[in-house]
Design a protein around this motif. Structure first.
Motif, PDB file in Angstrom:
ATOM      1  N   ALA A 248       1.888  10.394   1.340  1.00  0.00           N
ATOM      2  CA  ALA A 248       0.791  10.426   1.840  1.00  0.00           C
ATOM      3  C   ALA A 248       0.481   8.578   2.297  1.00  0.00           C
ATOM      4  CB  ALA A 248       0.364   9.910   0.565  1.00  0.00           C
ATOM      5  N   PHE A 249       0.568   7.899   2.759  1.00  0.00           N
ATOM      6  CA  PHE A 249       0.384   6.228   3.074  1.00  0.00           C
ATOM      7  C   PHE A 249       0.759   5.801   3.964  1.00  0.00           C
ATOM      8  CE2 PHE A 249      -0.997   7.733  -1.629  1.00  0.00           C
ATOM      9  CZ  PHE A 249      -2.818   7.747  -1.141  1.00  0.00           C
ATOM     10  N   GLU A 250       0.487   5.016   4.554  1.00  0.00           N
ATOM     11  CA  GLU A 250       0.987   3.664   5.369  1.00  0.00           C
ATOM     12  C   GLU A 250       0.320   1.979   3.946  1.00  0.00           C
ATOM     13  OE1 GLU A 250       2.426   3.284   8.125  1.00  0.00           O
ATOM     14  OE2 GLU A 250       2.426   5.012   8.792  1.00  0.00           O
ATOM     15  N   LEU A 251       1.851   1.409   3.775  1.00  0.00           N
ATOM     16  CA  LEU A 251       1.671   0.563   3.444  1.00  0.00           C
ATOM     17  C   LEU A 251       1.219  -0.643   3.819  1.00  0.00           C
ATOM     18  CD1 LEU A 251       2.996   2.753   1.340  1.00  0.00           C
ATOM     19  CD2 LEU A 251       1.760   1.002  -0.998  1.00  0.00           C
ATOM     20  N   ARG A 252       1.165  -1.797   3.531  1.00  0.00           N
ATOM     21  CA  ARG A 252       0.432  -2.935   4.643  1.00  0.00           C
ATOM     22  C   ARG A 252       0.702  -4.300   3.756  1.00  0.00           C
ATOM     23  NH1 ARG A 252      -2.273  -3.420   9.845  1.00  0.00           N
ATOM     24  NH2 ARG A 252      -0.573  -1.654  10.595  1.00  0.00           N
ATOM     25  N   LEU A 253       1.322  -5.266   3.828  1.00  0.00           N
ATOM     26  CA  LEU A 253       0.881  -6.699   2.982  1.00  0.00           C
ATOM     27  C   LEU A 253      -0.418  -6.979   3.148  1.00  0.00           C
ATOM     28  CD1 LEU A 253       2.040  -7.667   0.099  1.00  0.00           C
ATOM     29  CD2 LEU A 253       3.265  -9.563   1.548  1.00  0.00           C
ATOM     30  N   VAL A 254      -1.309  -7.419   1.958  1.00  0.00           N
ATOM     31  CA  VAL A 254      -2.966  -7.651   3.295  1.00  0.00           C
ATOM     32  C   VAL A 254      -1.967  -9.305   3.175  1.00  0.00           C
ATOM     33  CG1 VAL A 254      -4.744  -8.967   1.931  1.00  0.00           C
ATOM     34  CG2 VAL A 254      -3.894  -6.709   1.668  1.00  0.00           C
ATOM     35  N   GLU A 255      -2.742  -9.283   4.405  1.00  0.00           N
ATOM     36  CA  GLU A 255      -1.874 -11.181   5.394  1.00  0.00           C
ATOM     37  C   GLU A 255      -2.717 -11.945   4.788  1.00  0.00           C
ATOM     38  OE1 GLU A 255      -3.029 -12.972  10.008  1.00  0.00           O
ATOM     39  OE2 GLU A 255      -3.508 -10.805   9.463  1.00  0.00           O
ATOM     40  N   GLY A 256      -1.486 -13.006   4.579  1.00  0.00           N
ATOM     41  CA  GLY A 256      -1.345 -14.038   3.508  1.00  0.00           C
ATOM     42  C   GLY A 256      -1.298 -13.994   2.403  1.00  0.00           C
ATOM     43  N   PHE A 257      -1.098 -12.633   1.904  1.00  0.00           N
ATOM     44  CA  PHE A 257      -0.756 -12.899   0.359  1.00  0.00           C
ATOM     45  C   PHE A 257       0.713 -13.148   0.196  1.00  0.00           C
ATOM     46  CE2 PHE A 257       0.886 -10.812  -2.930  1.00  0.00           C
ATOM     47  CZ  PHE A 257       0.066 -11.448  -4.267  1.00  0.00           C
ATOM     48  N   LYS A 258       1.021 -13.985  -0.645  1.00  0.00           N
ATOM     49  CA  LYS A 258       2.132 -14.711  -0.972  1.00  0.00           C
ATOM     50  C   LYS A 258       2.542 -14.058  -1.754  1.00  0.00           C
ATOM     51  CE  LYS A 258       4.504 -19.666  -1.853  1.00  0.00           C
ATOM     52  NZ  LYS A 258       3.925 -20.525  -2.165  1.00  0.00           N
ATOM     53  N   ARG A 268       9.577  -8.878 -11.313  1.00  0.00           N
ATOM     54  CA  ARG A 268       8.832  -8.346 -11.225  1.00  0.00           C
ATOM     55  C   ARG A 268       7.759  -9.522 -10.090  1.00  0.00           C
ATOM     56  NH1 ARG A 268       4.244  -7.658 -15.485  1.00  0.00           N
ATOM     57  NH2 ARG A 268       5.957  -6.254 -15.780  1.00  0.00           N
ATOM     58  N   ALA A 269       6.795  -9.004  -9.262  1.00  0.00           N
ATOM     59  CA  ALA A 269       5.924 -10.109  -8.831  1.00  0.00           C
ATOM     60  C   ALA A 269       4.482 -10.508  -9.694  1.00  0.00           C
ATOM     61  CB  ALA A 269       5.146  -9.605  -6.983  1.00  0.00           C
ATOM     62  N   GLN A 270       4.593 -11.940  -9.617  1.00  0.00           N
ATOM     63  CA  GLN A 270       4.239 -12.619 -10.596  1.00  0.00           C
ATOM     64  C   GLN A 270       2.582 -12.388 -10.208  1.00  0.00           C
ATOM     65  OE1 GLN A 270       4.868 -16.898 -10.754  1.00  0.00           O
ATOM     66  NE2 GLN A 270       3.279 -17.579 -12.610  1.00  0.00           N
ATOM     67  N   PHE A 271       1.825 -12.244  -9.372  1.00  0.00           N
ATOM     68  CA  PHE A 271       0.503 -12.223  -8.883  1.00  0.00           C
ATOM     69  C   PHE A 271       0.489 -10.580  -8.314  1.00  0.00           C
ATOM     70  CE2 PHE A 271       1.485 -17.177  -8.340  1.00  0.00           C
ATOM     71  CZ  PHE A 271       1.004 -17.153  -9.703  1.00  0.00           C
ATOM     72  N   GLY A 272       1.305  -9.687  -8.683  1.00  0.00           N
ATOM     73  CA  GLY A 272       1.336  -8.577  -8.051  1.00  0.00           C
ATOM     74  C   GLY A 272       1.938  -8.709  -6.913  1.00  0.00           C
ATOM     75  N   LEU A 273       1.204  -7.066  -6.216  1.00  0.00           N
ATOM     76  CA  LEU A 273       1.525  -7.073  -5.001  1.00  0.00           C
ATOM     77  C   LEU A 273       0.623  -6.443  -3.929  1.00  0.00           C
ATOM     78  CD1 LEU A 273       5.191  -6.059  -4.469  1.00  0.00           C
ATOM     79  CD2 LEU A 273       4.364  -7.982  -3.636  1.00  0.00           C
ATOM     80  N   VAL A 274      -0.370  -7.384  -3.176  1.00  0.00           N
ATOM     81  CA  VAL A 274      -1.531  -6.366  -2.872  1.00  0.00           C
ATOM     82  C   VAL A 274      -1.558  -6.024  -1.350  1.00  0.00           C
ATOM     83  CG1 VAL A 274      -3.743  -7.538  -2.335  1.00  0.00           C
ATOM     84  CG2 VAL A 274      -3.378  -8.580  -4.628  1.00  0.00           C
ATOM     85  N   MET A 275      -1.819  -4.747  -0.909  1.00  0.00           N
ATOM     86  CA  MET A 275      -1.153  -4.006  -0.180  1.00  0.00           C
ATOM     87  C   MET A 275      -2.252  -2.877   0.015  1.00  0.00           C
ATOM     88  SD  MET A 275       2.471  -3.170  -0.727  1.00  0.00           S
ATOM     89  CE  MET A 275       2.854  -3.155   0.823  1.00  0.00           C
ATOM     90  N   GLU A 276      -2.483  -2.868   1.349  1.00  0.00           N
ATOM     91  CA  GLU A 276      -3.316  -2.277   1.800  1.00  0.00           C
ATOM     92  C   GLU A 276      -2.792  -0.865   2.418  1.00  0.00           C
ATOM     93  OE1 GLU A 276      -4.363  -3.908   6.053  1.00  0.00           O
ATOM     94  OE2 GLU A 276      -5.714  -5.368   5.116  1.00  0.00           O
ATOM     95  N   LEU A 277      -4.107   0.517   1.264  1.00  0.00           N
ATOM     96  CA  LEU A 277      -3.063   1.733   1.527  1.00  0.00           C
ATOM     97  C   LEU A 277      -3.858   2.344   2.411  1.00  0.00           C
ATOM     98  CD1 LEU A 277      -2.101   1.189  -1.267  1.00  0.00           C
ATOM     99  CD2 LEU A 277      -2.206   3.341  -1.873  1.00  0.00           C
ATOM    100  N   ARG A 278      -3.549   2.935   3.965  1.00  0.00           N
ATOM    101  CA  ARG A 278      -4.367   4.020   4.698  1.00  0.00           C
ATOM    102  C   ARG A 278      -3.637   5.741   4.675  1.00  0.00           C
ATOM    103  NH1 ARG A 278      -5.044  -0.032   9.725  1.00  0.00           N
ATOM    104  NH2 ARG A 278      -5.908  -2.106   9.014  1.00  0.00           N
ATOM    105  N   ALA A 279      -4.099   6.034   4.417  1.00  0.00           N
ATOM    106  CA  ALA A 279      -4.085   8.063   4.433  1.00  0.00           C
ATOM    107  C   ALA A 279      -3.222   8.124   6.186  1.00  0.00           C
ATOM    108  CB  ALA A 279      -4.865   8.439   4.648  1.00  0.00           C
ATOM    109  N   ARG A 280      -2.278   8.695   5.163  1.00  0.00           N
ATOM    110  CA  ARG A 280      -1.421   9.252   6.673  1.00  0.00           C
ATOM    111  C   ARG A 280      -1.882  10.613   7.479  1.00  0.00           C
ATOM    112  NH1 ARG A 280       4.428   9.296   6.729  1.00  0.00           N
ATOM    113  NH2 ARG A 280       4.361   9.586   9.029  1.00  0.00           N
ATOM    114  N   ARG A 281      -2.479  10.355   8.240  1.00  0.00           N
ATOM    115  CA  ARG A 281      -2.545  12.064   8.893  1.00  0.00           C
ATOM    116  C   ARG A 281      -1.357  13.145   9.416  1.00  0.00           C
ATOM    117  NH1 ARG A 281      -5.565  10.509  14.744  1.00  0.00           N
ATOM    118  NH2 ARG A 281      -7.053   8.992  14.002  1.00  0.00           N
ATOM    119  N   ALA A 282      -1.979  14.321   8.533  1.00  0.00           N
ATOM    120  CA  ALA A 282      -1.146  15.366   7.970  1.00  0.00           C
ATOM    121  C   ALA A 282      -0.703  16.150   9.457  1.00  0.00           C
ATOM    122  CB  ALA A 282      -2.168  16.439   7.658  1.00  0.00           C
TER     123      ALA A 282
END
Length: 282
Positions: A248-258, A268-282
């Motif tokens: 369903a998705f392409e996932l990419r870690l938000v640039e600069g997120f530590k 776990r990740a202390q501050f979570g994992l902030v990622m961009e989700l982009r819908a994949r084409r069928a």
């Protein structure tokens, strides 16, 4: 999830305290734990009451637990026992599995070659449809990805055991009844057992190579008679959920997120994992 996190934090604070006091002593960690447990109990008991009073709700694990208890005593339901079982599933089955999937998605976002191969397998095996139980045995690379992810980021970073006899390990003596901590996170990255231990390489778990693993060098679910009873269920869940997310998705870690590692009862990740989700084409 917030209550689960707070209960884990409070439990760890109590466990590492040099002085153990009864939970009724009004310490901040005790108050925090009692409040979190109360909140979890409220949710669990609502689930139980809803299931008991509305049998038309979709059948699930709770339904099976209720049926099992009714077979023991048709005239009474032990709410406390149901609560204990449900809370165990929430704490041990939800938190660990979700963390393992989170780290897997993070690693895939950082290793495009692995992600491409995973996508190829998913497309070949599933042909665009969602997976079901019968597909799991054919998603071999998917399983290898999950196993390697749990090597680098084991959902439970360590397990505790008590020695039932004195042991000699190298130059050290472990006395009888000593509490021993086996740290999976350290063992899984130890250069004595793993080549390039910090590299994400799912091929380590290919059927031809996994036989060569040093005994006891890999234990994301523990080892021995107290090995996690939910291991097969967790692997099944992740083997179904991961392909659906990748489909369903392409996932990419938000640039600069530590990413900051935080290990308590779970990894776990202390501050979570902030990622961009982009819908994949069928």
């Amino acid at each position: 999830r917030g209550s689960l996190t707070r209960s884990a934090q409070a439990a760890v604070a109590i466990m590492v305290s040099p002085i153990r006091l009864p939970l009724w002593v009004p310490l901040p960690s005790h108050s925090k734990l009692r409040k979190a447990v109360h909140q979890i109990d409220a949710v669990v008991y609502r689930m139980i009451e809803r299931k008991l009073h509305d049998r038309e709700i979709q059948q699930n694990v709770l339904s099976k637990l209720i049926k099992a208890l009714q077979q023991e005593d048709p005239h009474a339901i032990d709410h406390r026992r149901l609560r204990d079982e449900c809370t165990t599933i929430l704490l041990a089955g939800h938190e660990t599995t979700s963390n393992a999937l989170t780290w897997t998605l993070y690693l895939l976002s950082q290793h495009r070659d692995v992600l491409n191969r995973l996508q190829e397998e998913i497309a070949q095996v599933l042909g665009g449809r969602h997976p079901d139980y019968a597909d799991v045995e054919h998603l071999k690379y998917t399983r290898m990805v999950l196993q390697e992810s749990m090597r680098l980021y084991p959902p439970v970073p360590g397990v505790t055991r008590q020695s039932n006899e004195a042991l000699e390990i190298g130059a050290r003596t472990i006395p009888k009844d000593a509490i021993v901590e086996a740290i999976a996170y350290v063992t899984h990255r130890h250069p004595d057992f793993w080549t390039e231990p910090n590299r994400f390489d799912p091929e380590r778990f290919h059927s031809d190579r996994v036989k060569l693993l040093y005994p006891g060098s890999y234990f994301p679910f523990g080892l021995g008679p107290r090995r996690c009873i939910g291991e097969h269920m967790a692997m099944l869940e992740m083997s179904l959920v991961l392909p659906m997310l990748v489909q369903a998705f392409e996932l990419r870690l938000v640039e600069g997120f530590k990413v900051v590692l935080h290990s308590q009862l779970t990894m776990r990740a202390q501050f979570g994992l902030v990622m961009e989700l982009r819908a994949r084409r069928a």
